[in-house]
Design an enzyme around this catalytic site. Structure first.
Site: not given
Ligand code: URA
Ligand code: CA
Length: 440
Positions: A82, A161, A168, A183, A187
């Site tokens: 990621h 999220d 956010r 976050s 995922k």
């Molecule tokens: N990418 C994400 O998936 N979450 C965040 O909070 C910032 C970047």
């Protein structure tokens, strides 16, 4: 539970209990806590932070707020990579086929472009016929048979999220290390990754602008993954200029193919090999990073990586001939060189502005509902530290709407600083963060 008490507690700098964090995540996912209370708590977290236990609790609650992908039907450890998001960063399309050609299993759920950064799904969709939608079963079958798949989310993953990130974005509460770390890792865990390699970008095009913040974010994510029992490590890499030379969807696919065909290299290949070799170690395919790098190199030199990309494209319905001849990719109608306004050294780039320049040509979305033009974008013709003559091209714009040319050229010129003095070059790899510690 009274949310006002929870907000007051965090506002005062106290630590929230596991139960309080659970109520917060569940209330975000099911909509039972109003947005104003969620936003107030997010802002309190931004100012007061969260400790490792709170951050891990929030991650696990968000992970379990929706479906969790089960990849256990696939033999071996599924390894995922990621990136926190960059410009001209198509490492996924370089390293996924190379790692799979080396025997790793990569079952990747990817995302779309956001803001100034590109998304792998949009890049894949620029390949004629290539689909990023598959059922869970077909996704697993593809990884079993060819070793890799890159598609969009199959489940409703991490609804907590999703709700919090949307808030956010509009309340100035994105830039909090515990919120970003939870976050991202929630995922990755929900998408079934058995092992995780993270690429945390730092510099003018990154979420985190300072190296210290980037390392702290990497460490927070490695700590959470370790708590969750997954092998996890992170590299902190430079985003002081676009990583590759190509910025835009089909253009980035073209660069990935050029690299896998041995026609191109540079920083994009270097970072892909650094991350990919660690994926091979995490997947148990390579015994150490040097062994992983040698295997990745061999898959590159033999053409096995390019052959694997073709297999993956074809397994997802795409025209695999793009791997032999990049002219099968969509083309923009116009090209325009952007000249250097004066002679000197390329001293600094505003990488975010370069990303927005490509977005303005139609390579990215301003709003979720915008439609991407797969063909457009730009190709950088200089790198930091290069010496240029006045009038020499800094970049070439690829566009379908001629009326956008002047504005894009002006933006690009402003994004590149030319100076008389030779600049000091920033590093490409800043640090490696693992459960054992931080190596700079
Ligand atoms: N990418 C994400 O998936 N979450 C965040 O909070 C910032 C970047
Ligand atoms: Ca050709």
């Amino acid at each position: 539970m009274n949310m006002v008490d929870v907000i007051l507690k965090k506002k005062a700098g106290k630590t929230l209990s596991t139960e309080e964090i659970r109520a917060f995540a569940r209330g975000a996912a099911d909509g039972s806590i109003p947005d104003y209370q969620l936003s107030a708590l997010l802002m309190a977290i931004c100012f007061q932070g969260m400790d490792a236990r709170e951050t891990t609790d929030l991650t696990m609650e968000m992970m379990h707020s929706g479906g969790v992908v089960d990849l256990s039907a696939i033999d071996g450890v599924c390894v995922d990579k990621h990136s926190t998001g960059g410009v001209g960063d198509t490492t996924t399309l370089v390293l996924v086929p190379l790692a799979a050609a080396c025997g790793a299993k990569v079952a990747k759920l990817s995302g779309r472009g956001l803001g100034h950064t590109g998304g792998t799904l949009d890049k894949l969709e620029s390949i004629p016929g290539c689909s990023i939608e598959k059922s869970q079963e077909a996704f697993i079958e593809q990884v079993k048979s060819i070793g890799c798949a890159v598609i969009g989310q199959t489940h409703d993953l991490c609804p907590a999220d999703k709700a919090l990130y949307a808030l956010r974005d509009v309340t100035g509460t994105v830039d909090s290390i515990p919120l970003i770390a939870s976050s991202i890792v929630s995922k990755k865990l929900a998408s079934g990754a058995g092992a995780i390699v993270l690429d945390v970008k730092t510099g003018s095009g990154a979420l985190m602008h300072t190296v210290e913040d980037s390392i702290a974010l990497a460490k927070a994510m490695v700590d959470i993954g370790t708590h969750a029992g997954r092998p996890i490590l992170a590299l902190v890499t430079g985003m002081d200029q676009p990583l590759g030379t190509h910025v835009g969807n089909a253009l980035e696919v073209r660069e990935a193919i050029d690299i896998l065909a041995g026609r191109a290299g540079g920083d994009l290949l270097t970072v892909s090999l650094e991350l990919g070799s660690r994926m091979l170690v995490a997947a148990g395919v390579a015994k150490d990073i040097a062994d992983g790098k040698a295997r990745m190199r061999a898959a590159l030199d033999s053409g096995a990586g390019l052959a694997k990309l073709r297999e993956m494209i074809e397994a997802q319905g795409g025209d695999g001939r793009v791997c032999e001849d990049v002219d099968y990719l969509p083309h923009a109608a116009y090209r325009l060189d952007v000249p250097a306004p004066c002679a000197g050294y390329v001293a600094r780039m505003d990488t975010t502005a370069i990303g927005y320049c490509a977005q303005g040509l139609g390579a990215g979305r301003r709003q979720k509902s915008d439609v991407i033009d797969p063909a457009v974008g730009l190709v950088m013709r200089v790198r930091l530290g290069d010496c240029v003559e006045a009038g020499q091209p800094l970049a070439t714009l690829y566009l379908n709407r001629r009326e956008l040319a002047n504005d894009a050229a002006a933006k690009l010129t402003r994004a590149i600083e030319i100076s008389e003095e030779k600049p000091e070059l920033p590093p490409l790899i800043y640090a490696a963060v693992s459960p054992e510690g931080i190596v700079r």
